[in-house]
Scaffold this motif. Sequence first.
Motif, PDB file in Angstrom:
ATOM      1  N   MET A 233       0.839  -1.202   0.000  1.00 39.92           N
ATOM      2  CA  MET A 233       0.000   0.000   0.000  1.00 39.92           C
ATOM      3  C   MET A 233       0.877   1.257   0.000  1.00 39.92           C
ATOM      4  SD  MET A 233      -2.759   1.103   2.849  1.00 39.92           S
ATOM      5  CE  MET A 233      -2.319   2.736   3.352  1.00 39.92           C
ATOM      6  N   ARG A 234       0.484   2.191  -0.819  1.00 38.70           N
ATOM      7  CA  ARG A 234       1.255   3.448  -0.849  1.00 38.70           C
ATOM      8  C   ARG A 234       0.819   4.388   0.260  1.00 38.70           C
ATOM      9  NH1 ARG A 234       1.346   3.170  -6.672  1.00 38.70           N
ATOM     10  NH2 ARG A 234      -0.745   4.022  -6.769  1.00 38.70           N
ATOM     11  N   HIS A 235       1.753   5.123   0.778  1.00 37.67           N
ATOM     12  CA  HIS A 235       1.432   6.130   1.786  1.00 37.67           C
ATOM     13  C   HIS A 235       1.287   7.519   1.202  1.00 37.67           C
ATOM     14  CE1 HIS A 235       2.783   2.950   4.503  1.00 37.67           C
ATOM     15  NE2 HIS A 235       2.012   3.550   5.403  1.00 37.67           N
ATOM     16  N   PHE A 236       2.046   7.753   0.143  1.00 38.71           N
ATOM     17  CA  PHE A 236       2.035   9.087  -0.436  1.00 38.71           C
ATOM     18  C   PHE A 236       1.460   9.046  -1.838  1.00 38.71           C
ATOM     19  CE2 PHE A 236       5.396   9.406   2.674  1.00 38.71           C
ATOM     20  CZ  PHE A 236       5.101  10.614   3.290  1.00 38.71           C
ATOM     21  N   GLU A 237       0.721  10.078  -2.136  1.00 43.05           N
ATOM     22  CA  GLU A 237       0.205  10.166  -3.486  1.00 43.05           C
ATOM     23  C   GLU A 237       0.118  11.637  -3.830  1.00 43.05           C
ATOM     24  OE1 GLU A 237      -3.475   8.106  -5.884  1.00 43.05           O
ATOM     25  OE2 GLU A 237      -3.210   7.783  -3.753  1.00 43.05           O
ATOM     26  N   ARG A 238       0.287  11.957  -5.089  1.00 42.23           N
ATOM     27  CA  ARG A 238       0.202  13.357  -5.466  1.00 42.23           C
ATOM     28  C   ARG A 238      -1.227  13.864  -5.354  1.00 42.23           C
ATOM     29  NH1 ARG A 238       4.145  15.114 -10.287  1.00 42.23           N
ATOM     30  NH2 ARG A 238       5.834  15.249  -8.791  1.00 42.23           N
ATOM     31  N   LYS A 239      -1.347  15.064  -4.763  1.00 43.38           N
ATOM     32  CA  LYS A 239      -2.681  15.652  -4.670  1.00 43.38           C
ATOM     33  C   LYS A 239      -2.982  16.396  -5.952  1.00 43.38           C
ATOM     34  CE  LYS A 239      -1.474  17.869  -1.051  1.00 43.38           C
ATOM     35  NZ  LYS A 239      -1.199  18.513   0.218  1.00 43.38           N
ATOM     36  N   GLN A 240      -4.213  16.753  -6.098  1.00 45.15           N
ATOM     37  CA  GLN A 240      -4.607  17.714  -7.127  1.00 45.15           C
ATOM     38  C   GLN A 240      -3.655  18.893  -7.008  1.00 45.15           C
ATOM     39  OE1 GLN A 240      -7.638  17.762  -8.964  1.00 45.15           O
ATOM     40  NE2 GLN A 240      -7.216  19.744  -9.853  1.00 45.15           N
ATOM     41  N   ASN A 241      -3.009  19.244  -8.101  1.00 48.45           N
ATOM     42  CA  ASN A 241      -2.011  20.299  -7.951  1.00 48.45           C
ATOM     43  C   ASN A 241      -2.504  21.663  -8.433  1.00 48.45           C
ATOM     44  OD1 ASN A 241       0.309  21.483  -7.226  1.00 48.45           O
ATOM     45  ND2 ASN A 241       1.626  19.961  -8.209  1.00 48.45           N
ATOM     46  N   LEU A 242      -2.670  22.555  -7.477  1.00 50.66           N
ATOM     47  CA  LEU A 242      -3.153  23.889  -7.810  1.00 50.66           C
ATOM     48  C   LEU A 242      -2.018  24.895  -7.910  1.00 50.66           C
ATOM     49  CD1 LEU A 242      -6.311  24.009  -5.548  1.00 50.66           C
ATOM     50  CD2 LEU A 242      -6.243  23.837  -8.031  1.00 50.66           C
ATOM     51  N   PHE A 243      -0.869  24.516  -7.378  1.00 47.85           N
ATOM     52  CA  PHE A 243       0.260  25.451  -7.400  1.00 47.85           C
ATOM     53  C   PHE A 243       1.169  25.177  -8.587  1.00 47.85           C
ATOM     54  CE2 PHE A 243      -0.746  25.282  -2.808  1.00 47.85           C
ATOM     55  CZ  PHE A 243      -0.929  26.626  -2.574  1.00 47.85           C
ATOM     56  N   LEU A 244       1.535  26.258  -9.270  1.00 46.05           N
ATOM     57  CA  LEU A 244       2.589  26.155 -10.283  1.00 46.05           C
ATOM     58  C   LEU A 244       3.928  26.298  -9.579  1.00 46.05           C
ATOM     59  CD1 LEU A 244       1.659  28.536 -13.237  1.00 46.05           C
ATOM     60  CD2 LEU A 244       2.156  26.085 -13.352  1.00 46.05           C
ATOM     61  N   ASN A 245       3.961  27.264  -8.688  1.00 49.74           N
ATOM     62  CA  ASN A 245       5.167  27.535  -7.925  1.00 49.74           C
ATOM     63  C   ASN A 245       4.756  28.095  -6.569  1.00 49.74           C
ATOM     64  OD1 ASN A 245       7.508  28.365  -6.786  1.00 49.74           O
ATOM     65  ND2 ASN A 245       8.076  29.799  -8.412  1.00 49.74           N
ATOM     66  N   LYS A 246       4.668  27.181  -5.622  1.00 53.18           N
ATOM     67  CA  LYS A 246       4.197  27.581  -4.303  1.00 53.18           C
ATOM     68  C   LYS A 246       5.191  28.517  -3.623  1.00 53.18           C
ATOM     69  CE  LYS A 246       2.600  25.024  -0.303  1.00 53.18           C
ATOM     70  NZ  LYS A 246       2.100  23.682  -0.002  1.00 53.18           N
ATOM     71  N   ASP A 247       6.468  28.327  -3.912  1.00 47.96           N
ATOM     72  CA  ASP A 247       7.486  29.184  -3.297  1.00 47.96           C
ATOM     73  C   ASP A 247       7.279  30.650  -3.657  1.00 47.96           C
ATOM     74  OD1 ASP A 247       8.489  26.861  -2.348  1.00 47.96           O
ATOM     75  OD2 ASP A 247      10.075  26.692  -3.850  1.00 47.96           O
ATOM     76  N   ALA A 248       6.612  30.877  -4.784  1.00 54.23           N
ATOM     77  CA  ALA A 248       6.390  32.260  -5.189  1.00 54.23           C
ATOM     78  C   ALA A 248       5.419  32.979  -4.249  1.00 54.23           C
ATOM     79  CB  ALA A 248       5.868  32.323  -6.622  1.00 54.23           C
ATOM     80  N   LEU A 249       4.768  32.224  -3.375  1.00 49.09           N
ATOM     81  CA  LEU A 249       3.909  32.870  -2.372  1.00 49.09           C
ATOM     82  C   LEU A 249       4.619  32.922  -1.019  1.00 49.09           C
ATOM     83  CD1 LEU A 249       0.523  31.160  -3.281  1.00 49.09           C
ATOM     84  CD2 LEU A 249       1.228  33.487  -3.818  1.00 49.09           C
ATOM     85  N   GLY A 250       5.872  32.504  -1.024  1.00 53.02           N
ATOM     86  CA  GLY A 250       6.587  32.407   0.253  1.00 53.02           C
ATOM     87  C   GLY A 250       7.476  33.594   0.551  1.00 53.02           C
ATOM     88  N   GLU A 251       8.155  33.470   1.662  1.00 54.20           N
ATOM     89  CA  GLU A 251       8.935  34.560   2.247  1.00 54.20           C
ATOM     90  C   GLU A 251      10.106  35.004   1.370  1.00 54.20           C
ATOM     91  OE1 GLU A 251       9.332  37.351   4.994  1.00 54.20           O
ATOM     92  OE2 GLU A 251       7.686  35.916   4.848  1.00 54.20           O
TER      93      GLU A 251
END
Length: 408
Positions: free
Chosen positions: A1-19
């Motif tokens: 059984m897998r534990h991780f799976e990719r979610k629906q991806n809404l971010f192109l570049n999440k870091d661009a919203l970061g500090e």
Amino acid sequence: MRHFERKQNLFLNKDALGESYQPDQIEERDEEIEEYMDALQPVIDGWEPNNIFLYGNTGVGKTAVTDFLLDQLQSDIEQYDDINFTVITLNCKTLTSSYQVAVALVNKLRPHGGEISTTGYPQQAVFEKLFQELDKIGGTILIVLDEIDSIGSQDDLLYELPRARANDKLDGTKVGVIGISNDFKFRDHLDPRVQDTLCEREIQFPPYDATELESILQSRSEVAIVDDGIEQGVLGLCAALAARDSGSARQALDLLRLAGEVAENQDADKIKITHVEAAREKLEQKRIEQGMRELTSHGRLALLAVISKTAKNEAPCRTKAVYREYMSLCESADIDPLAQRSLHNHLSDLRMLGILSSNENRSGSRGNYYSYELDVPFSSAIDAMSDVMVLEQEIQTIRDIAQMNNVL
Ligand code: ADP
Ligand code: MG
């Protein structure tokens, strides 16, 4: 059984919203940029730089605009062979005196083994070392001291550094200081001599209004979020909420990022208004929790007393009534209660933290009295309380009462 799976991806570049993201484009700051460029003009003309003092609340673009303009200046100056230009940037957030800032600057300039220890030298000796290091670089040097307000009243360096050349401390090197402060009071409390030198040019960054924040969010979301990833009205809501609270672009961006995370966790195909609302509640709760962690146990009990009155539908309520509630909570917690006057001080602190709001009521001959109520959503307050307090049973009782009264 897998534990991780990719979610629906809404971010192109999440870091661009970061500090740490540096935008290629600055929105809505044309006037400030013009003023700033004017203050920087002597650098490119080969003259001695102005000292510049920037101030404004956190999140209003002081660092972003500075980074942007200095990068621009650095690349535009390359066309002139006769200028040797260096920018040195230091964030002073954790440094609490001129001495510490000077040591940090010296160590930044001699990183390989030449570092000096952070204590033990006379201050003037550290300043001399700093001047020597600056002379080794030579040419024109701008020193950016970001969040400089953290040095408080120990501001000698802010006098010495801008005046070093005039005082023959430097051998021809042209040094300018850009001081950035989140706190305008810092300027007023500077030594008048420092004010004269450091604040040669002052640029104020006012809070953003909702329209400005929306345009910042718009341009950032093009980099950060997939096409069609945002429902109509989401950016406007993030902008309006941040404008109403702080006018901070950072707050608006944080809200959008968190809303995106909420949306992804729900496997939504877009960021929707409800996600922003959920994100807002989370941020609010974080803020309250932070505030609460700093409270003493009596401060927490004072807050819990107001929460309890709210659950009973009895808020806003007077200090006296809060006090009675507080006394009974103290009894349950087996803590000796404070006097009513001290409780009043705790209530004022809670008001300063933005957790409570108060009204002053005039009652004729009997003088004025205050009444208090929660200034944050009931559910956030009680959830945060359960995280920081041990009064499990009492908190559960308050929840039950709130539910009965349709407060929760
Ligand atoms: P300050 O230094 O005043 O606390 P920042 O410059 O760090 O604020 O800005 C906070 C965040 O908002 C950063 O991510 C920054 O890139 C962004 N930001 C602020 N103002 C603007 C603007 N005018 N245009 C684009 N992004 C901005
Ligand atoms: Mg900053």
